[in-house]
Motif scaffolding. Sequence first.
Motif, PDB file in Angstrom:
ATOM      1  N   TYR A   1       0.797  -1.234   0.000  1.00 60.02           N
ATOM      2  CA  TYR A   1       0.000   0.000   0.000  1.00 60.02           C
ATOM      3  C   TYR A   1       0.833   1.290   0.000  1.00 60.02           C
ATOM      4  O   TYR A   1       0.566   2.196  -0.801  1.00 60.02           O
ATOM      5  N   PRO A   2       1.821   1.423   0.888  1.00 64.24           N
ATOM      6  CA  PRO A   2       2.548   2.709   0.905  1.00 64.24           C
ATOM      7  C   PRO A   2       3.237   2.984  -0.430  1.00 64.24           C
ATOM      8  O   PRO A   2       3.329   4.133  -0.859  1.00 64.24           O
ATOM      9  N   ARG A   3       3.682   1.934  -1.083  1.00 65.28           N
ATOM     10  CA  ARG A   3       4.347   2.125  -2.379  1.00 65.28           C
ATOM     11  C   ARG A   3       3.350   2.471  -3.465  1.00 65.28           C
ATOM     12  O   ARG A   3       3.670   3.212  -4.408  1.00 65.28           O
ATOM     13  N   ILE A   4       2.168   1.921  -3.358  1.00 70.69           N
ATOM     14  CA  ILE A   4       1.133   2.255  -4.340  1.00 70.69           C
ATOM     15  C   ILE A   4       0.788   3.743  -4.214  1.00 70.69           C
ATOM     16  O   ILE A   4       0.674   4.454  -5.217  1.00 70.69           O
ATOM     17  N   VAL A   5       0.674   4.211  -2.985  1.00 70.29           N
ATOM     18  CA  VAL A   5       0.406   5.637  -2.770  1.00 70.29           C
ATOM     19  C   VAL A   5       1.519   6.465  -3.399  1.00 70.29           C
ATOM     20  O   VAL A   5       1.277   7.440  -4.115  1.00 70.29           O
ATOM     21  N   ARG A   6       2.749   6.039  -3.185  1.00 70.85           N
ATOM     22  CA  ARG A   6       3.895   6.758  -3.740  1.00 70.85           C
ATOM     23  C   ARG A   6       3.844   6.774  -5.274  1.00 70.85           C
ATOM     24  O   ARG A   6       4.104   7.782  -5.913  1.00 70.85           O
ATOM     25  N   ALA A   7       3.506   5.620  -5.841  1.00 70.11           N
ATOM     26  CA  ALA A   7       3.454   5.514  -7.301  1.00 70.11           C
ATOM     27  C   ALA A   7       2.412   6.472  -7.872  1.00 70.11           C
ATOM     28  O   ALA A   7       2.653   7.152  -8.875  1.00 70.11           O
ATOM     29  N   ILE A   8       1.265   6.547  -7.220  1.00 74.33           N
ATOM     30  CA  ILE A   8       0.185   7.391  -7.734  1.00 74.33           C
ATOM     31  C   ILE A   8       0.577   8.868  -7.632  1.00 74.33           C
ATOM     32  O   ILE A   8       0.339   9.654  -8.546  1.00 74.33           O
ATOM     33  N   ARG A   9       1.230   9.213  -6.535  1.00 74.83           N
ATOM     34  CA  ARG A   9       1.671  10.609  -6.405  1.00 74.83           C
ATOM     35  C   ARG A   9       2.732  10.951  -7.440  1.00 74.83           C
ATOM     36  O   ARG A   9       2.768  12.048  -7.980  1.00 74.83           O
ATOM     37  N   LEU A  10       3.567   9.991  -7.725  1.00 71.28           N
ATOM     38  CA  LEU A  10       4.603  10.182  -8.744  1.00 71.28           C
ATOM     39  C   LEU A  10       3.958  10.420 -10.105  1.00 71.28           C
ATOM     40  O   LEU A  10       4.326  11.353 -10.837  1.00 71.28           O
ATOM     41  N   ALA A  11       2.984   9.589 -10.430  1.00 71.34           N
ATOM     42  CA  ALA A  11       2.294   9.744 -11.717  1.00 71.34           C
ATOM     43  C   ALA A  11       1.589  11.093 -11.780  1.00 71.34           C
ATOM     44  O   ALA A  11       1.619  11.777 -12.812  1.00 71.34           O
ATOM     45  N   ALA A  12       0.975  11.494 -10.648  1.00 72.94           N
ATOM     46  CA  ALA A  12       0.256  12.767 -10.621  1.00 72.94           C
ATOM     47  C   ALA A  12       1.208  13.939 -10.816  1.00 72.94           C
ATOM     48  O   ALA A  12       0.933  14.873 -11.568  1.00 72.94           O
ATOM     49  N   LYS A  13       2.353  13.860 -10.156  1.00 77.08           N
ATOM     50  CA  LYS A  13       3.335  14.936 -10.240  1.00 77.08           C
ATOM     51  C   LYS A  13       3.837  15.104 -11.679  1.00 77.08           C
ATOM     52  O   LYS A  13       3.913  16.206 -12.201  1.00 77.08           O
ATOM     53  N   ARG A  14       4.127  13.974 -12.297  1.00 76.75           N
ATOM     54  CA  ARG A  14       4.612  14.028 -13.686  1.00 76.75           C
ATOM     55  C   ARG A  14       3.568  14.609 -14.619  1.00 76.75           C
ATOM     56  O   ARG A  14       3.879  15.398 -15.495  1.00 76.75           O
ATOM     57  N   ALA A  15       2.314  14.166 -14.392  1.00 73.84           N
ATOM     58  CA  ALA A  15       1.245  14.647 -15.267  1.00 73.84           C
ATOM     59  C   ALA A  15       1.078  16.158 -15.103  1.00 73.84           C
ATOM     60  O   ALA A  15       0.893  16.880 -16.076  1.00 73.84           O
ATOM     61  N   ALA A  16       1.183  16.614 -13.838  1.00 77.72           N
ATOM     62  CA  ALA A  16       1.032  18.051 -13.586  1.00 77.72           C
ATOM     63  C   ALA A  16       2.131  18.834 -14.299  1.00 77.72           C
ATOM     64  O   ALA A  16       1.894  19.886 -14.886  1.00 77.72           O
TER      65      ALA A  16
END
Lengths: 161, 685
Positions: free
Chosen positions: A140-155
Amino acid sequence: MARITELEVNGTRRHLDADSDRTLLSVLRDDLSLTGVKYGCGEGQCAACTVLVDGAPAKSCLTKVGTVAGKRIVTIEGLAPAETLHPVQEAFLEADAMQCGWCTPGMILGAVALLASSPNPTDAEIATGLNGHICRCGTYPRIVRAIRLAAKRAAKKGVHA
Amino acid sequence: MTRREFFARVGGGVVVILVPDELSAQESGRGMNQRMPEQVSAWLHIAEDGSVTVYTGKVEMGQNARSSLTQAAAEELHAPVASIRLIMGDTALTPFDMGTSGSGTTPNMWPQIRKAAAAAREMLIDLASQKWAVDRATITVADGKVRAGNRSAGFGDLTHGEKLARAIPVGLALTPADQWKVAGKPIEKVNGRAIVTGAHAYAYDIQRPGMLYAKVLYPPSFGARLAALDSAAAEAIPGVKVVRQKISGQREAGADLVAALAPDPASAEKALAALHAEWAPAAGQPSSKDVFAYLKRTAQSAASPHLDLAPYTIAYIAHVPLEPRGAVAEWSADGKLMVWTGSQRPFGVRSELAAEFGIPEESVHVIVPDTGSGYGGKHQGDAAVEAAVLAKAAGKPVKRNWTRTEELTWAYFRPGGLVEAGGKVNPDGTLAAWEFHNYNSGPSALQTPYRVAEKYEQYHRTQSPLRQGSYRALAATANHFVRESVMDDLAHGASIDPLEFRFKNLDNQRLRDVLTAAAERFGWKNRKRAPGRGFGLAAGTEKGSYIATCAEIAVDGGAVKVVRVVEAFECGAIVNPEHLANQVEGAVAMGIGGALFEHVDFADGKILSNRLGRYRVPRFADMPVIESVLLDRKDLPSAGAGETPIVGVAPAIANAIFDATGQRIRSLPLVPNGLPALSAARAPA
Ligand code: FES
Ligand code: FES
């Protein structure tokens, strides 16, 4: 009994012949060999079977195939064009957000849907948004990290993940 | 598989390196093409096109063995990770292996593959030295190329046309951990791309031409026997075949295997529902509410306590691998059996199948695709045997995937246990005496790592009312839960800080080091007491690795929420820091389930927690902040890490609950229905 003879899956029209009250999960896996769609419980508890129907996440084990005729269905196999990765898939790899990987396809599709409606989610929003998904390996903590990473890149790129 | 068979399979023009076990390593000397020992543990093969393939009977179930073993080969072969392919868990292609369990892959297989790769590298140098007539010392191997002066060759160019085999020379030097270039570093999960794209086919996903789907009729309760069966209505469904067979091996659901087979799953399911069966229930089946008394009553050895002991109970829990058991079986016309299944013991499953049909093991081929996890729960071939029996009866390949309910009912469980334990402390805070009796959980990590002159420690075998088996860290979780709870009680009784109390009684430096590391990162000394907050710690060792866990919890009404967990872990030289952190974090996440709420509920021979809606597992919302502190001991051999990180979670949380509320909860799970008595909450000291 009513039958379904056509589905739009991953951008292609697929022909089949299935009782309309069968689960979308079984039709995708068994009739169309899209085994990236995973079974975990069959009762809506784990979300391993998540697919996108007209862009919204759906638990395919609870979805009768008759209800999705004419809708756009996306499974993990069709999330990105062949030989390429969707930014969320890339982020999962980068954050090592998986162990056995059984939850991963559903998790990624759930994340894609989450980011579509909430492009820059907080950790708490991710946890709430994906709480229906089980990762028994506990990544779970890594999944959260992955999603934030994807969001940051998209932004950064000014696009939706 | 013999060397000849291996060559026949992989083709000519190859280098093959065999890793003998310790014994045959002593028999085989240096030199090429000498007599090969038949018993080997791993193969390494360099094909004519230069591609490298490593064969091992270990399996990948999420613990990242595929990645770490690939790194091992890349490290010593001086070749890119991407040029190496691992064939795992295939009984026809890989050497025999006992199974993937007990955190054994890293301490055992990992060094062997390094040795195989190092020997292959030396052999390539030999070949280059002969071919170019240059001194070995002038030859280097890097990036998958062999070079001397301005000459350079790929691995395949050197092996071209040759058929070479070599055993590992005794005393072969391996690259020391502080000089590793590929090992010890993070790499992207090997095969990760296939997972994120859905391309990887797990056993559950395998499809074969002409395959039938099987739905199996299970008894309504344990021990019930099939009294009568009417299958007429089921067989009237087009395409359906009902099979009734006897299973000769041990089967939890009884010897009668009744299944509905059909070319599509929907018809098979309909047919299963249309089967009319009458069952004769077995009397005297156990229930979870009286299980601990049952364990004590059926103990095969008695305890005569020396000290005051407190009873602790540990519930049966389920593994819940997210990929349930599943298998596809296919018989060939000449009586050979091929089975795809998810298992930690491909060769064990092969033996089960060979015994079931009375055929030689060579006639059975078991393939274990990378599996949707096991956690110790996939040692047996239940689904494989069912699929194979049904495929034989049907004369067609059969797919037999277990449902979640079948998985939660008919698989085996982590043993429940009763532990009675206590200790005495000297006025100076050192342990005076220690006593510990475990009924049924098991003997793993039963012995205290603390210094104590007088101790009584015993594991008592009992009968188990439920089918039980191994689970991540085995009984080490139960034994650490109790030991570290008792240690906490003793510390409080002696008015000594729990951390200080442990240091006072601990000689083992590696254990002291993880305790120090965890406490520092956590901020143990400066922890801020506040109402409704609690802090706890626990430490321990198992399977050659060392763990210390600190937990902070929040109590809100009757609810306990784990807020933060810091876990320090040391398992020798780190093989891959990112994947190790992932294992540690995952063990903490999983451990929270067993600590707080997971338990198998059963009554009168029926599992009541037979669906995910009735068996709670940890979710996002249950996650604390998890921090791992990894101690890298490059001077020590690497130990496995898939298990031990789970053992400190439950006691650290239990001790934190005590800290917050003054309640000592002596059962796992700790708070399946919230805190037992709210009124007992006390103000922080
Ligand atoms: S399989 Fe659909 S929610 Fe679990
Ligand atoms: S990675 Fe195994 S269930 Fe999520």
